[in-house]
Every structure is written in C-alpha cells, then in structure tokens.
Design a protein around this motif. Structure first.
Motif, short mmCIF file in Angstrom:
data_model
loop_
_atom_site.label_atom_id
_atom_site.label_comp_id
_atom_site.label_asym_id
_atom_site.label_seq_id
_atom_site.Cartn_x
_atom_site.Cartn_y
_atom_site.Cartn_z
N GLU A 1 10.92 16.56 4.16
CA GLU A 1 11.75 15.52 3.53
C GLU A 1 10.96 14.25 3.24
OE1 GLU A 1 15.90 13.04 4.41
OE2 GLU A 1 15.16 14.52 5.85
N LEU A 2 10.12 13.81 4.19
CA LEU A 2 9.39 12.55 4.00
C LEU A 2 8.51 12.62 2.77
CD1 LEU A 2 8.77 9.77 5.53
CD2 LEU A 2 6.63 10.89 6.19
N GLU A 3 7.69 13.65 2.65
CA GLU A 3 6.75 13.75 1.54
C GLU A 3 7.46 14.07 0.22
OE1 GLU A 3 3.32 16.11 2.04
OE2 GLU A 3 2.59 15.03 3.81
N ILE B 1 5.24 5.15 7.83
CA ILE B 1 6.48 5.21 7.04
C ILE B 1 7.55 5.98 7.80
CG2 ILE B 1 7.53 6.20 4.97
CD1 ILE B 1 4.84 5.66 3.54
N ALA B 2 7.17 7.11 8.38
CA ALA B 2 8.14 7.93 9.11
C ALA B 2 8.79 7.13 10.23
CB ALA B 2 7.45 9.17 9.67
N TYR B 3 7.99 6.40 11.00
CA TYR B 3 8.54 5.64 12.12
C TYR B 3 9.41 4.48 11.64
CZ TYR B 3 5.77 8.28 15.44
OH TYR B 3 5.26 9.29 16.20
N LYS B 4 8.97 3.79 10.59
CA LYS B 4 9.79 2.69 10.07
C LYS B 4 11.11 3.22 9.52
CE LYS B 4 8.58 -0.98 8.02
NZ LYS B 4 8.09 -1.98 7.04
N TYR B 5 11.04 4.29 8.76
CA TYR B 5 12.24 4.85 8.13
C TYR B 5 13.23 5.32 9.19
CZ TYR B 5 15.11 7.94 5.24
OH TYR B 5 16.17 8.55 4.61
N VAL C 1 0.82 -1.22 0.00
CA VAL C 1 0.00 0.00 0.00
C VAL C 1 0.84 1.26 0.00
CG1 VAL C 1 -1.96 -1.13 1.10
CG2 VAL C 1 -0.20 -0.02 2.52
N ALA C 2 2.15 1.13 0.24
CA ALA C 2 3.02 2.29 0.18
C ALA C 2 4.46 1.84 -0.02
CB ALA C 2 2.92 3.11 1.47
N THR C 3 5.21 2.60 -0.79
CA THR C 3 6.64 2.35 -0.95
C THR C 3 7.39 3.63 -0.61
OG1 THR C 3 6.52 2.94 -3.31
CG2 THR C 3 6.33 0.61 -2.73
N TYR C 4 8.58 3.43 -0.05
CA TYR C 4 9.41 4.57 0.32
C TYR C 4 10.87 4.18 0.13
CZ TYR C 4 10.01 2.02 4.74
OH TYR C 4 10.30 1.07 5.69
N GLU C 5 11.74 5.13 0.26
CA GLU C 5 13.16 4.89 0.05
C GLU C 5 13.67 3.80 0.99
OE1 GLU C 5 17.02 7.42 1.28
OE2 GLU C 5 15.70 8.45 -0.14
N GLY C 6 13.93 2.64 0.42
CA GLY C 6 14.48 1.54 1.21
C GLY C 6 13.47 0.59 1.79
N LYS D 1 7.73 7.25 -2.08
CA LYS D 1 7.68 7.08 -3.53
C LYS D 1 6.25 6.93 -4.04
CE LYS D 1 12.12 7.17 -3.43
NZ LYS D 1 12.80 8.44 -3.79
N LYS D 2 5.44 6.18 -3.29
CA LYS D 2 4.06 5.97 -3.74
C LYS D 2 3.19 5.52 -2.58
CE LYS D 2 1.34 3.41 -7.20
NZ LYS D 2 1.37 2.37 -8.25
#
Length: 365
Positions: A311-313, A89-93, A44-49, A318-319
């Motif tokens: 920075e996060l957004e 996402i913020a907490y995982k990252y 449901v969401a992808t982010y850097e890494g 990514k999606k």
C-alpha cells in the motif's frame, strides 16, 4: 562466542524498535534548522496527506546515527537512502492515523524506554551521544514516541494464532543447548592467518581422534581451542540459545546426537569438534511473556514490511526526490570519507562491529 549472521539493512523495520536499532543518512554534523513552522528546506518526498523535508530527513538520520554509528557505511548507497525515506514516511503516516488510545500507549512505552536507555548509558554519556549529532533530548523523545506509537498500532492487529504460527516457524531459535566444542581457528587472536583450511581440518581430525580414544575433552579444549570465549571453561557453553550461533554450528547443536562427538564442523571461523551434552526444546506454552511479546513484534514487523512494499509504495507515496549521493572524484582517496569504512580495514574492528556486513564476527567475550 561466534554469532549468527545479522540482518541486512532491508530488514531494519519495526522488529528493531525495542532497541531503536535503525540506520543512518547524510547530514550527520549539521545543525537542524527545521523548527516548527520554520522549515524552508527542500521537500524530498511527498505522500498522501504530508511531506518530508530535507531537514526532517537529516534530523531523523542524526538521531539514528547517534544510536547506531557503525551503520554510517551505508550512507553512500542511494537505494539505502530511498529505503530510509520510505520508512520515515511509513512511520509518519501511521503515526498520523493512530487514534488517541494508541498514541497514549505509544507515549507511555516510549517514556519507559527513554528512561531505561538514559539509565543504561548514564545521563552524561547519553547527552554526549545526542550532542555529538546535534540532537536535543526533546527531538529524541519525539522520535521515540512516534516509533512506539507505530509499534502499538501494529501490535493491536496481531491475533494469537498468528503469534503461535510465528513460533512454529521459528521454534528452533528457542531451543537451548549445552555444547562443548574445540575450535581450530583459521586466524590467531590478532587476526592473522594461523592455519590454512587443509591444516585446520587435519588438526581437527587429529584432536577428534584423541577424543575418540577417551582423552579428556576439557583438557584438549584448553590445549587446542582458539575460541577465547570457552577454552578456559573446557570448551563449554552451557544452556545457551542456539539462535545466537552461526548456522553451521547451530545445526550441529540442534541435530547432533547427545554426548556423541561429531565430525568437524566448518564455519567461517575454522573447524569445530562438537559434543552436545544436553538440548531442551520449548513448546509455545513454555515461553515467557517477554518471548511471546518478541514473537508478536516479529509478526508486526512482517506486517509493516507488507505495508511498505504494498500500500505505501503503490498508493500512499506520491513522489521521492532525494538528492543523489555525490561520488568521490579521482584524487580524493585518503581524504574525507575514508573514516566511515574503517570497520572493514582491521581484524580488531571487524570483530567488534557486529554489523550485518561483517559475517565473521567473533565476540569471544
């Protein structure tokens, strides 16, 4: 006692970590199939890494629902759902970026908080709370470790001058006052209309006139005040933090001359006749270590807000591809889905919910 307006859900960030007061999402009654290496649910969401799957999203949502069930009313809001996945996402990252020292400190605090929560709830009630949402204690502990790791990662960035600046911006909240008041409430104890605005103001002015003539404040409070939290005590709240009160009453407590009876103050509850009997303002040097830690956490909250909106957004996410909430179709009213809005239908529930959407919360206890 009447309390100040709470935060909106968009303010549910790291400042709430100490009590784990986060919000909820859908999937609250489903079993979690996302065991390590066995999560085949949709991304449901992808982010850097990294990425967030539907099962991960649902599991974390059930955890916070176990802690804040009254927040279920927001799960029909698509923008709220999106905010939650961004927060996840913020907490995982940030957890993934934390070094070993930060992770160790986060785990230590999480373990301490976990033990304290379990003792506060009672072991049986705590387990029942998690079981109701199909959450294991291991899943809950892992969640807490991640949250407190992120908290530690932010706290180490805070400088002393930032904490002092935060105090200067919010120092009124640390003022204590002894306030005696008489509330002429708009509603009775059952939540039914007792007085119109005009009637309440007229009676408030009549009571003030009695006080101006020298009649006993405590006796009049017992006779007239509808504030169950203070009328038996002669209307007195002693050495209380003004930050707990609704804004209009708070301002009266902060500004009204000592031992003078002011004009009636209108709040959502009714009209208050107020006498401030004492007021103590704190300096930064007077703060306890706990209060300084809270200030530091508030600064960390602001930094996390900046990170999430900046920075996060802009670069890290990514999606996001969360399913939209399915709206109820015509003819389904009165069936499933009505239970979550229960706290807006009765005065009794509204008075005790304590949610941000209810700005007329009279704890009275």
């Amino acid at each position: 006692m009447f309390r100040s307006k709470g935060r909106t859900w968009k303010r549910l960030t790291i400042a709430m970590v100490a009590v784990l007061a986060f919000s909820v999402m859908a999937g609250c009654g489903k079993k979690d199939e996302s065991k390590a290496g066995n999560d085949t649910s949709a991304v449901v969401a992808t982010y850097e890494g990294g990425q967030i799957t539907q099962n991960e999203f649902d599991r974390e949502s059930r955890i916070v629902l176990a802690l804040q069930p009254q927040m279920e009313q927001f799960l029909q809001l698509d923008d709220f759902r999106e905010y939650l996945v961004k927060q996840q996402i913020a907490y995982k990252y940030l957890d993934e970026k934390a070094d070993a020292k930060i992770k160790e400190a986060g785990k230590k605090k999480a373990d301490e908080q976990y033990k304290a929560m379990k003792e506060a709830y009672g072991a049986d009630q705590f387990k029942a709370m998690l079981d109701a949402q199909k959450v294991t204690e291991k899943e809950f502990q892992d969640y807490m470790v991640r949250i407190y790791t992120v908290l530690e990662s932010q706290l180490v960035l805070i400088k002393d001058d930032e904490v002092k600046a935060e105090f200067e911006a919010t120092k009124d909240d640390y003022t204590t006052a002894s306030v005696r008041h008489i509330l002429i409430g708009f509603q009775d104890a059952e939540g039914n209309e007792k007085y119109t605005d005009e009637e309440a103001l007229k009676l408030a002015n009549e009571v003030k006139a009695k006080l101006d003539k020298g009649e006993d404040f405590a006796a009049l409070a017992k006779e007239y005040s509808t504030d169950a939290g203070s009328n038996a005590n002669g209307g007195l709240y002693e050495n209380a933090q003004v930050s707990q009160w609704v804004e209009e009453f708070k301002q009266a407590a902060l500004t009204q001359p000592i031992n003078e009876i002011g004009d009636p103050v209108k709040t959502t509850y009714g009209y208050h006749i107020v006498r401030v009997e004492s007021r103590t303002e704190k300096k930064f040097e007077d703060l306890t270590d706990t209060e300084k830690d809270l200030l530091k956490t508030q600064v960390a909250s602001a930094k996390l807000d900046e990170f999430m909106s900046g920075e996060l957004e802009k670069t890290i996410i990514k999606k996001i591809d969360l399913p939209k909430v399915e709206k109820e179709t015509e003819g389904t009213e009165g069936t499933e889905g009505t239970e979550g809005s229960e706290n807006t239908t009765t005065p009794e529930t509204g008075n005790n919910a304590g949610t941000e959407t209810n700005t007329n919360t009279n704890s009275g206890k």
